[in-house]
Scaffold this motif. Sequence first.
Motif, mmCIF file in Angstrom:
data_model
loop_
_atom_site.group_PDB
_atom_site.id
_atom_site.type_symbol
_atom_site.label_atom_id
_atom_site.label_comp_id
_atom_site.label_asym_id
_atom_site.label_seq_id
_atom_site.Cartn_x
_atom_site.Cartn_y
_atom_site.Cartn_z
ATOM 1 N N GLU A 24 21.007 -9.408 110.363
ATOM 2 C CA GLU A 24 21.828 -8.064 111.490
ATOM 3 C C GLU A 24 22.811 -9.313 112.335
ATOM 4 O O GLU A 24 22.710 -8.247 113.230
ATOM 5 C CB GLU A 24 20.804 -7.488 111.466
ATOM 6 N N LEU A 25 22.675 -10.277 112.635
ATOM 7 C CA LEU A 25 22.988 -10.923 113.614
ATOM 8 C C LEU A 25 24.599 -10.485 114.047
ATOM 9 O O LEU A 25 24.829 -10.087 114.969
ATOM 10 C CB LEU A 25 22.860 -12.541 113.031
ATOM 11 N N GLN A 26 25.780 -9.993 112.925
ATOM 12 C CA GLN A 26 26.797 -9.709 112.763
ATOM 13 C C GLN A 26 26.735 -8.580 113.800
ATOM 14 O O GLN A 26 27.562 -7.952 114.271
ATOM 15 C CB GLN A 26 27.496 -10.394 111.445
ATOM 16 N N GLY A 27 25.657 -7.205 112.950
ATOM 17 C CA GLY A 27 25.619 -6.132 113.598
ATOM 18 C C GLY A 27 25.093 -6.550 115.110
ATOM 19 O O GLY A 27 25.759 -5.419 116.384
ATOM 20 N N CYS A 28 24.433 -7.155 115.708
ATOM 21 C CA CYS A 28 23.798 -7.312 117.009
ATOM 22 C C CYS A 28 24.797 -8.117 118.177
ATOM 23 O O CYS A 28 25.466 -7.153 118.720
ATOM 24 C CB CYS A 28 22.640 -8.398 116.572
ATOM 25 N N GLN A 29 26.051 -8.965 118.176
ATOM 26 C CA GLN A 29 26.937 -9.584 117.921
ATOM 27 C C GLN A 29 28.347 -8.943 118.566
ATOM 28 O O GLN A 29 28.546 -8.792 119.202
ATOM 29 C CB GLN A 29 27.088 -10.557 117.564
ATOM 30 N N ARG A 30 28.141 -7.683 117.522
ATOM 31 C CA ARG A 30 28.949 -6.417 117.376
ATOM 32 C C ARG A 30 28.761 -5.629 118.507
ATOM 33 O O ARG A 30 29.580 -5.715 119.833
ATOM 34 C CB ARG A 30 29.228 -6.259 116.135
ATOM 35 N N ILE A 31 27.415 -5.414 118.986
ATOM 36 C CA ILE A 31 27.548 -4.367 120.566
ATOM 37 C C ILE A 31 28.013 -5.071 121.397
ATOM 38 O O ILE A 31 28.039 -4.844 122.396
ATOM 39 C CB ILE A 31 26.265 -4.154 120.359
ATOM 40 N N GLN A 32 26.982 -6.803 122.170
ATOM 41 C CA GLN A 32 27.997 -7.788 122.669
ATOM 42 C C GLN A 32 28.954 -7.855 123.196
ATOM 43 O O GLN A 32 29.273 -7.580 124.148
ATOM 44 C CB GLN A 32 26.575 -9.023 122.615
ATOM 45 N N HIS A 33 30.147 -7.858 121.609
ATOM 46 C CA HIS A 33 30.962 -8.163 121.897
ATOM 47 C C HIS A 33 31.638 -6.884 122.426
ATOM 48 O O HIS A 33 32.749 -7.140 123.407
ATOM 49 C CB HIS A 33 31.063 -8.758 120.841
ATOM 50 N N LEU A 34 31.456 -5.688 122.306
ATOM 51 C CA LEU A 34 32.179 -4.851 123.061
ATOM 52 C C LEU A 34 32.027 -4.663 124.404
ATOM 53 O O LEU A 34 33.465 -3.937 125.043
ATOM 54 C CB LEU A 34 31.144 -3.473 123.058
ATOM 55 N N PHE A 35 31.367 -5.372 125.589
ATOM 56 C CA PHE A 35 31.093 -5.807 126.366
ATOM 57 C C PHE A 35 31.504 -7.140 126.821
ATOM 58 O O PHE A 35 32.617 -7.780 127.835
ATOM 59 C CB PHE A 35 29.996 -5.850 126.820
#
Length: 360
Positions: A297-308
């Motif tokens: 689920e790394l990509q989903g997690c990185q998406r959250i980080q990239h929102l900011f």
Amino acid sequence: MVAEQGCIQEPSCKGIYRLLEYCAAEEAVSPLSSDARLECLEAQNSLQHYRPLQVCKCQRGSRREDHCLKVYWTVRFAAYDEYEVSPYEELKLNLVRNIEVSRMASIMAASSVVVDGQNQCLKAAQDCGLYEKCGSLRSEYVVACTKRATATDNSCNRQKCHKALRRFLERVPEEYSFALLFCPCSDTLCGERRRKTIVPSCSFEENARGEERVGKPNCLSLQSYCSRDELCRSRFADFQHNCLPSSLSASGCMRESRAMCLKAYTGLIGTIMTPNYVSNISMEVSQWCTCEGSGNELQGCQRIQHLFSNNICLRNAISSMGISAPPPVEHTPVPVSQPSPRVFQERVHVSVNTLPEFNS
């Protein structure tokens, strides 16, 4: 809540809605069994015909905001990934432009009157102290965020800290709150004051346990926790809706409103998804979370980080606070009332310039 009352008055709608209320309440405690979930999903589909409940929205900061959001998410029982549609009412275009032109201009025009070497974040704190409501509510959240939970525990009461921060940001005009949160800096002292505005040791970072500080939680776990709280879930959805980036837009925002992006961003402060600056030397913001251990689920997690950390809309919105602007439009005076005796009494213990987080 008008839509909810209309549904309750119709027997066919009322029964389905009450069942969905039960489903939402049970799901908040523990995951439902497959049979129970299927029944809840069938009830949700059956309620699709009652359009008022499908299109109703809530008002930001209203007296019954919590109840309205509960109704909104009850109807969307299974939509835990529905984060790009805001549950809040759309502000009318002329009101958005008023925020853009009037409030943003007044904030930036005030910050553009710069004395060489002046700490703009310190100036913003002093201006806040001269306005009774801002000074009083700021003192209130600082006390809540710095008071120890117990006599023997060094950690704070994070829930009270978050509640006081939300109260400050919802009741103080953006002319003051935005100036504190987004003041332009050119040195580390100013940057440190800006980063510590929200008392990050309590509101942003994980609480300390004994002498050791807890490591960062996984971003997916943070979002999962947020999804089970109506207010956090709503503020996070509002943030994604209003800070959706676009490389084709001049502002970098799909919705062409930097002011609304900043408003949605500040709406996250005081929730489990509270963001903050990551250092004293940049405008980069992030959440207190990591993607270590995310597995597939790394990509989903990185998406959250990239929102900011990788959001051109948010970055441009924050950066715009340091750009000079025309003087404020007429008929939008900034309050200049002096602090009340109560505020002065509070400052005996909590001074604008000697807050525990601001010793630098």
